[in-house]
Design a protein around this motif. Structure first.
Motif, PDB file in Angstrom:
ATOM      1  N   HIS A 129       0.838  -1.205   0.000  1.00 32.17           N
ATOM      2  CA  HIS A 129       0.000   0.000   0.000  1.00 32.17           C
ATOM      3  C   HIS A 129       0.873   1.256   0.000  1.00 32.17           C
ATOM      4  O   HIS A 129       0.638   2.188  -0.761  1.00 32.17           O
ATOM      5  CB  HIS A 129      -0.919  -0.017   1.225  1.00 32.17           C
ATOM      6  CG  HIS A 129      -1.593   1.286   1.491  1.00 32.17           C
ATOM      7  ND1 HIS A 129      -2.695   1.715   0.787  1.00 32.17           N
ATOM      8  CD2 HIS A 129      -1.308   2.270   2.387  1.00 32.17           C
ATOM      9  CE1 HIS A 129      -3.067   2.898   1.238  1.00 32.17           C
ATOM     10  NE2 HIS A 129      -2.233   3.256   2.212  1.00 32.17           N
ATOM     11  N   SER A 130       1.878   1.259   0.864  1.00 36.42           N
ATOM     12  CA  SER A 130       2.768   2.417   0.972  1.00 36.42           C
ATOM     13  C   SER A 130       3.539   2.649  -0.324  1.00 36.42           C
ATOM     14  O   SER A 130       3.734   3.791  -0.731  1.00 36.42           O
ATOM     15  CB  SER A 130       3.730   2.226   2.151  1.00 36.42           C
ATOM     16  OG  SER A 130       2.996   2.138   3.360  1.00 36.42           O
ATOM     17  N   ALA A 131       3.961   1.570  -0.974  1.00 39.82           N
ATOM     18  CA  ALA A 131       4.681   1.699  -2.245  1.00 39.82           C
ATOM     19  C   ALA A 131       3.761   2.255  -3.329  1.00 39.82           C
ATOM     20  O   ALA A 131       4.153   3.156  -4.087  1.00 39.82           O
ATOM     21  CB  ALA A 131       5.253   0.350  -2.671  1.00 39.82           C
ATOM     22  N   ALA A 132       2.545   1.714  -3.418  1.00 41.94           N
ATOM     23  CA  ALA A 132       1.594   2.180  -4.439  1.00 41.94           C
ATOM     24  C   ALA A 132       1.256   3.656  -4.237  1.00 41.94           C
ATOM     25  O   ALA A 132       1.179   4.429  -5.204  1.00 41.94           O
ATOM     26  CB  ALA A 132       0.332   1.325  -4.401  1.00 41.94           C
ATOM     27  N   LYS A 133       1.079   4.041  -2.995  1.00 43.10           N
ATOM     28  CA  LYS A 133       0.735   5.428  -2.668  1.00 43.10           C
ATOM     29  C   LYS A 133       1.852   6.387  -3.088  1.00 43.10           C
ATOM     30  O   LYS A 133       1.591   7.534  -3.431  1.00 43.10           O
ATOM     31  CB  LYS A 133       0.481   5.519  -1.174  1.00 43.10           C
ATOM     32  CG  LYS A 133      -0.185   6.758  -0.714  1.00 43.10           C
ATOM     33  CD  LYS A 133      -0.551   6.627   0.755  1.00 43.10           C
ATOM     34  CE  LYS A 133      -1.154   7.915   1.242  1.00 43.10           C
ATOM     35  NZ  LYS A 133      -1.490   7.862   2.658  1.00 43.10           N
ATOM     36  N   THR A 152      13.792   1.175   3.461  1.00 43.91           N
ATOM     37  CA  THR A 152      13.672   1.583   4.858  1.00 43.91           C
ATOM     38  C   THR A 152      12.557   2.606   5.027  1.00 43.91           C
ATOM     39  O   THR A 152      11.765   2.531   5.975  1.00 43.91           O
ATOM     40  CB  THR A 152      15.012   2.150   5.380  1.00 43.91           C
ATOM     41  OG1 THR A 152      15.999   1.119   5.271  1.00 43.91           O
ATOM     42  CG2 THR A 152      14.907   2.608   6.825  1.00 43.91           C
ATOM     43  N   ARG A 153      12.451   3.565   4.105  1.00 45.36           N
ATOM     44  CA  ARG A 153      11.375   4.556   4.169  1.00 45.36           C
ATOM     45  C   ARG A 153      10.008   3.898   3.988  1.00 45.36           C
ATOM     46  O   ARG A 153       9.031   4.268   4.655  1.00 45.36           O
ATOM     47  CB  ARG A 153      11.586   5.653   3.128  1.00 45.36           C
ATOM     48  CG  ARG A 153      12.671   6.656   3.523  1.00 45.36           C
ATOM     49  CD  ARG A 153      12.665   7.894   2.641  1.00 45.36           C
ATOM     50  NE  ARG A 153      12.908   7.609   1.238  1.00 45.36           N
ATOM     51  CZ  ARG A 153      14.112   7.502   0.679  1.00 45.36           C
ATOM     52  NH1 ARG A 153      15.195   7.665   1.416  1.00 45.36           N
ATOM     53  NH2 ARG A 153      14.234   7.254  -0.604  1.00 45.36           N
ATOM     54  N   LEU A 154       9.923   2.915   3.100  1.00 43.02           N
ATOM     55  CA  LEU A 154       8.659   2.182   2.913  1.00 43.02           C
ATOM     56  C   LEU A 154       8.275   1.424   4.173  1.00 43.02           C
ATOM     57  O   LEU A 154       7.098   1.390   4.554  1.00 43.02           O
ATOM     58  CB  LEU A 154       8.778   1.189   1.752  1.00 43.02           C
ATOM     59  CG  LEU A 154       8.429   1.668   0.367  1.00 43.02           C
ATOM     60  CD1 LEU A 154       8.517   0.516  -0.619  1.00 43.02           C
ATOM     61  CD2 LEU A 154       7.055   2.292   0.330  1.00 43.02           C
ATOM     62  N   ILE A 155       9.236   0.805   4.815  1.00 43.31           N
ATOM     63  CA  ILE A 155       8.977   0.060   6.052  1.00 43.31           C
ATOM     64  C   ILE A 155       8.452   1.005   7.131  1.00 43.31           C
ATOM     65  O   ILE A 155       7.491   0.691   7.840  1.00 43.31           O
ATOM     66  CB  ILE A 155      10.247  -0.686   6.521  1.00 43.31           C
ATOM     67  CG1 ILE A 155      10.568  -1.835   5.548  1.00 43.31           C
ATOM     68  CG2 ILE A 155      10.099  -1.191   7.949  1.00 43.31           C
ATOM     69  CD1 ILE A 155      11.937  -2.460   5.751  1.00 43.31           C
ATOM     70  N   THR A 156       9.049   2.178   7.237  1.00 48.54           N
ATOM     71  CA  THR A 156       8.602   3.169   8.213  1.00 48.54           C
ATOM     72  C   THR A 156       7.166   3.590   7.931  1.00 48.54           C
ATOM     73  O   THR A 156       6.343   3.704   8.847  1.00 48.54           O
ATOM     74  CB  THR A 156       9.545   4.390   8.216  1.00 48.54           C
ATOM     75  OG1 THR A 156      10.863   3.946   8.567  1.00 48.54           O
ATOM     76  CG2 THR A 156       9.081   5.460   9.189  1.00 48.54           C
ATOM     77  N   ALA A 157       6.846   3.798   6.661  1.00 49.17           N
ATOM     78  CA  ALA A 157       5.472   4.162   6.283  1.00 49.17           C
ATOM     79  C   ALA A 157       4.514   3.023   6.587  1.00 49.17           C
ATOM     80  O   ALA A 157       3.400   3.244   7.079  1.00 49.17           O
ATOM     81  CB  ALA A 157       5.421   4.525   4.799  1.00 49.17           C
ATOM     82  N   ALA A 158       4.933   1.790   6.322  1.00 49.90           N
ATOM     83  CA  ALA A 158       4.082   0.622   6.569  1.00 49.90           C
ATOM     84  C   ALA A 158       3.802   0.462   8.062  1.00 49.90           C
ATOM     85  O   ALA A 158       2.701   0.059   8.452  1.00 49.90           O
ATOM     86  CB  ALA A 158       4.741  -0.632   6.011  1.00 49.90           C
TER      87      ALA A 158
END
Length: 131
Positions: free
Chosen positions: A61-65, A104-110
């Motif tokens: 979801h975070s990647a798609a966004k 790492t940024r995606l993981i933080t958003a997730a």
């Protein structure tokens, strides 16, 4: 507030059938446990499955966004037992792309949007009652 209910019905020994949103699941203990038939995952494995699947979807979801090309995503959830509970759950995120700082940024958003890990971090009140 919205609620969601999942129901389990005892079958035999240590096996039950679960209706999770209209999807049937068999939950069991391994044959090494008296009463287990090994016909389904253990409850603790389902807990870890909830963690890993929710975090997987949160990363996607975070990647798609963010319009980030996501490929080869796999999330492992490992629980460490101490007596009758997990004392720690480790989440490991693997991806072919992105990697490094972008992952790492995606993981933080997730972490902000994963319902399951957010629920476990701020333990909900558990009420047990008879019907």
């Amino acid at each position: 507030m919205a609620e969601r209910t999942v129901s389990a019905v005892w079958e035999e020994g240590l096996r039950c059938s679960v209706d999770a949103g209209g999807f049937p699941l068999t939950v069991d203990e391994p044959t090494s446990v008296a009463g287990g038939t090994g016909r389904g995952p253990q409850p603790t494995e389902l807990l870890l499955a909830s963690v890993s699947s929710c975090f997987t979807l949160a990363v996607a979801h975070s990647a798609a966004k963010r319009d980030i090309d996501l490929r080869g995503l796999r999330v492992d959830a490992t629980g460490t037992y101490d007596g009758p509970r997990f004392v720690a759950i480790r989440i490991t995120v693997h991806a072919d792309a992105p990697q490094g700082e972008e992952l790492t940024r995606l993981i933080t958003a997730a972490e902000r949007v994963c319902y399951v890990t957010n629920t476990l971090r701020l333990a909900p009140e558990i009420e047990i009652r008879s019907a």
